[in-house]
Enzyme design. Sequence first.
Site, mmCIF file in Angstrom:
data_model
loop_
_atom_site.group_PDB
_atom_site.id
_atom_site.type_symbol
_atom_site.label_atom_id
_atom_site.label_comp_id
_atom_site.label_asym_id
_atom_site.label_seq_id
_atom_site.Cartn_x
_atom_site.Cartn_y
_atom_site.Cartn_z
ATOM 1 N N ASP A 160 0.834 -1.202 0.170
ATOM 2 C CA ASP A 160 0.002 -0.008 0.237
ATOM 3 C C ASP A 160 0.825 1.222 0.088
ATOM 4 O O ASP A 160 0.581 2.120 -0.718
ATOM 5 C CB ASP A 160 -1.070 -0.045 1.345
ATOM 6 C CG ASP A 160 -1.660 -1.204 1.363
ATOM 7 O OD1 ASP A 160 -2.419 -1.509 0.297
ATOM 8 O OD2 ASP A 160 -1.727 -1.960 2.245
ATOM 9 N N HIS A 188 -4.829 -3.381 6.283
ATOM 10 C CA HIS A 188 -4.891 -3.517 4.936
ATOM 11 C C HIS A 188 -6.272 -3.881 4.432
ATOM 12 O O HIS A 188 -6.458 -5.026 3.867
ATOM 13 C CB HIS A 188 -3.794 -4.813 4.852
ATOM 14 C CG HIS A 188 -3.574 -5.135 3.378
ATOM 15 N ND1 HIS A 188 -3.032 -4.109 2.362
ATOM 16 C CD2 HIS A 188 -3.765 -6.388 2.739
ATOM 17 C CE1 HIS A 188 -3.054 -4.848 1.102
ATOM 18 N NE2 HIS A 188 -3.424 -6.222 1.329
HETATM 19 P P1 NAD Z 1 -2.219 -18.734 -4.354
HETATM 20 O O1 NAD Z 1 -3.504 -19.306 -4.195
HETATM 21 O O2 NAD Z 1 -1.664 -18.437 -5.675
HETATM 22 O O3 NAD Z 1 -1.231 -19.245 -3.487
HETATM 23 C C1 NAD Z 1 -1.386 -19.536 -2.050
HETATM 24 C C2 NAD Z 1 -0.788 -20.860 -1.684
HETATM 25 O O4 NAD Z 1 -0.902 -21.065 -0.188
HETATM 26 C C3 NAD Z 1 -1.234 -22.174 -2.450
HETATM 27 O O5 NAD Z 1 -0.367 -22.765 -3.028
HETATM 28 C C4 NAD Z 1 -1.902 -23.256 -1.323
HETATM 29 O O6 NAD Z 1 -1.630 -24.335 -1.670
HETATM 30 C C5 NAD Z 1 -1.173 -22.432 -0.250
HETATM 31 N N1 NAD Z 1 -1.666 -22.580 1.139
HETATM 32 C C6 NAD Z 1 -3.063 -22.760 1.445
HETATM 33 N N2 NAD Z 1 -3.060 -23.005 2.628
HETATM 34 C C7 NAD Z 1 -1.966 -23.423 3.228
HETATM 35 C C8 NAD Z 1 -1.629 -23.656 4.526
HETATM 36 N N3 NAD Z 1 -2.445 -23.716 5.411
HETATM 37 N N4 NAD Z 1 -0.387 -23.668 4.766
HETATM 38 C C9 NAD Z 1 0.531 -23.646 3.669
HETATM 39 N N5 NAD Z 1 0.140 -23.149 2.520
HETATM 40 C C10 NAD Z 1 -1.193 -22.905 2.109
HETATM 41 O O7 NAD Z 1 -2.593 -17.102 -3.568
HETATM 42 P P2 NAD Z 1 -1.284 -15.981 -3.670
HETATM 43 O O8 NAD Z 1 -1.911 -15.035 -4.683
HETATM 44 O O9 NAD Z 1 -0.051 -16.485 -3.599
HETATM 45 O O10 NAD Z 1 -1.856 -15.062 -2.169
HETATM 46 C C11 NAD Z 1 -1.562 -15.646 -1.207
HETATM 47 C C12 NAD Z 1 -2.056 -14.597 -0.050
HETATM 48 O O11 NAD Z 1 -1.628 -13.321 0.300
HETATM 49 C C13 NAD Z 1 -3.672 -14.304 -0.298
HETATM 50 O O12 NAD Z 1 -4.372 -14.505 0.981
HETATM 51 C C14 NAD Z 1 -3.725 -13.123 -0.661
HETATM 52 O O13 NAD Z 1 -4.811 -12.435 -0.562
HETATM 53 C C15 NAD Z 1 -2.755 -12.299 0.248
HETATM 54 N N6 NAD Z 1 -1.901 -11.269 -0.366
HETATM 55 C C16 NAD Z 1 -1.699 -10.253 0.551
HETATM 56 C C17 NAD Z 1 -1.089 -9.037 -0.026
HETATM 57 C C18 NAD Z 1 -0.842 -7.776 1.168
HETATM 58 O O14 NAD Z 1 -0.528 -6.719 0.603
HETATM 59 N N7 NAD Z 1 -0.856 -8.294 2.382
HETATM 60 C C19 NAD Z 1 -0.826 -8.883 -1.339
HETATM 61 C C20 NAD Z 1 -1.207 -9.546 -2.267
HETATM 62 C C21 NAD Z 1 -1.901 -11.094 -1.762
HETATM 63 C C1 LMR Z 2 -3.509 -6.541 -2.496
HETATM 64 O O1 LMR Z 2 -3.815 -5.664 -1.765
HETATM 65 O O2 LMR Z 2 -3.153 -6.570 -3.693
HETATM 66 C C2 LMR Z 2 -3.969 -8.100 -1.954
HETATM 67 O O3 LMR Z 2 -4.126 -7.580 -0.524
HETATM 68 C C3 LMR Z 2 -4.727 -8.902 -2.718
HETATM 69 C C4 LMR Z 2 -6.355 -8.447 -2.574
HETATM 70 O O4 LMR Z 2 -7.065 -9.190 -2.304
HETATM 71 O O5 LMR Z 2 -6.483 -7.169 -2.602
#
Ligand code: NAD
Ligand code: LMR
Length: 331
Positions: A160, A188
């Site tokens: 962000d 967030h």
């Molecule tokens: P994705 O679905 O591509 O990958 C997630 C992975 O986590 C998968 O491979 C899945 O098998 C694994 N997983 C699920 N449960 C699990 C567990 N209990 N233990 C270990 N691994 C597990 O998702 P992504 O795009 O990589 O996003 C992951 C997370 O990050 C999501 O919750 C997304 O919303 C979050 N995210 C946060 C931010 C932020 O700024 N804070 C930014 C982007 C994404």
């Molecule tokens: C983001 O900010 O891109 C991540 O938290 C993914 C989402 O769900 O917005």
Amino acid sequence: MKKSPLRVAVTGAAGQIGYSLVFRIAAGEMFGPDQPVILHLIEIEPALPALQGVVMELEDCAFPLLHGVVPTADLDEGFKDVNWALLVGSVPRKAGMERKDLLGINGKIFVGQGQAIARRAASDVRVLVVGNPCNTNCLICMHHAAGVPRDRFFAMTRLDENRAKAQLARKAGEHVSAVTHMAVWGNHSPTMFPDFFNARIHGRPVPEVISHREWLEKDFLTTVQQRGAAVIKARGASSAASAANAVIDTVRSLIQPTPGDDWHSVAVCSDGSYGIEPGLICSFPIRSDGRSWHIVPGLPLNDFSRARIQASVEELKEERAMVSELLTRSA
Ligand code: NAD
Ligand code: LMR
């Protein structure tokens, strides 16, 4: 003298963010060009075959700094002796959802992970939660990681901050590196407050450089607050490369001294600073000396800022209430 390897756990390592993140860690972008690492890649059982592919590719990179890979679905093995735990693994939202809609699915993941971190991790472990809703998932993890000091827990709002800087730079017609002092306050989520009043462009307060106040108060805030949703709409999947990049930025900003009088944003356990309830995982402006960090004190907040921060803090309390069952169970 050669440094001994750091052990870095990445959960969800076969997912989108994992795939953008682990190669950069192995290349030295997180801990520096002279710091070897051992990667602990943690996945759920069904994703282990895909994880094996990631391990093969890591091998095929022949990274000089990569001193080992531990791919596993076992939390005790995964968190054993780790110095950093990057908790990415969880389900991302789809178009039309808010991040807090994921609490019911993702919240419980952080119970077992917190407990395993407390049992197995190195005594200096630091934990960065990325999986959404990251502030409240971090709260759950911290609650269950008995004995791990609270100042070791972080949730990611750096994406962000980076988004806010990019929007301000574009509006001002400046390079993004000219934008500093960007504090993101709160959750967030769409209630986050990217604080343009205290941010600077070439050292000057943003409202002096960008005199279009309505743009700052409306378009800018909405764009940053909704950027995650906009990426999901455009890509059909949530942000991954920019999220992995923000993970690297977050860790580097915590382990390296913050330059000058700048600051960076990360959600930490509130100590009551700025009147924010102690114990909530809330995003603040943070400065580091390379070893320890502190919340930047004394920033001026006007009524506009205070109202927005308060709204985001209220949302954090609502999320905490939604997971009360996961927080009352003994740690
Ligand atoms: P994705 O679905 O591509 O990958 C997630 C992975 O986590 C998968 O491979 C899945 O098998 C694994 N997983 C699920 N449960 C699990 C567990 N209990 N233990 C270990 N691994 C597990 O998702 P992504 O795009 O990589 O996003 C992951 C997370 O990050 C999501 O919750 C997304 O919303 C979050 N995210 C946060 C931010 C932020 O700024 N804070 C930014 C982007 C994404
Ligand atoms: C983001 O900010 O891109 C991540 O938290 C993914 C989402 O769900 O917005």
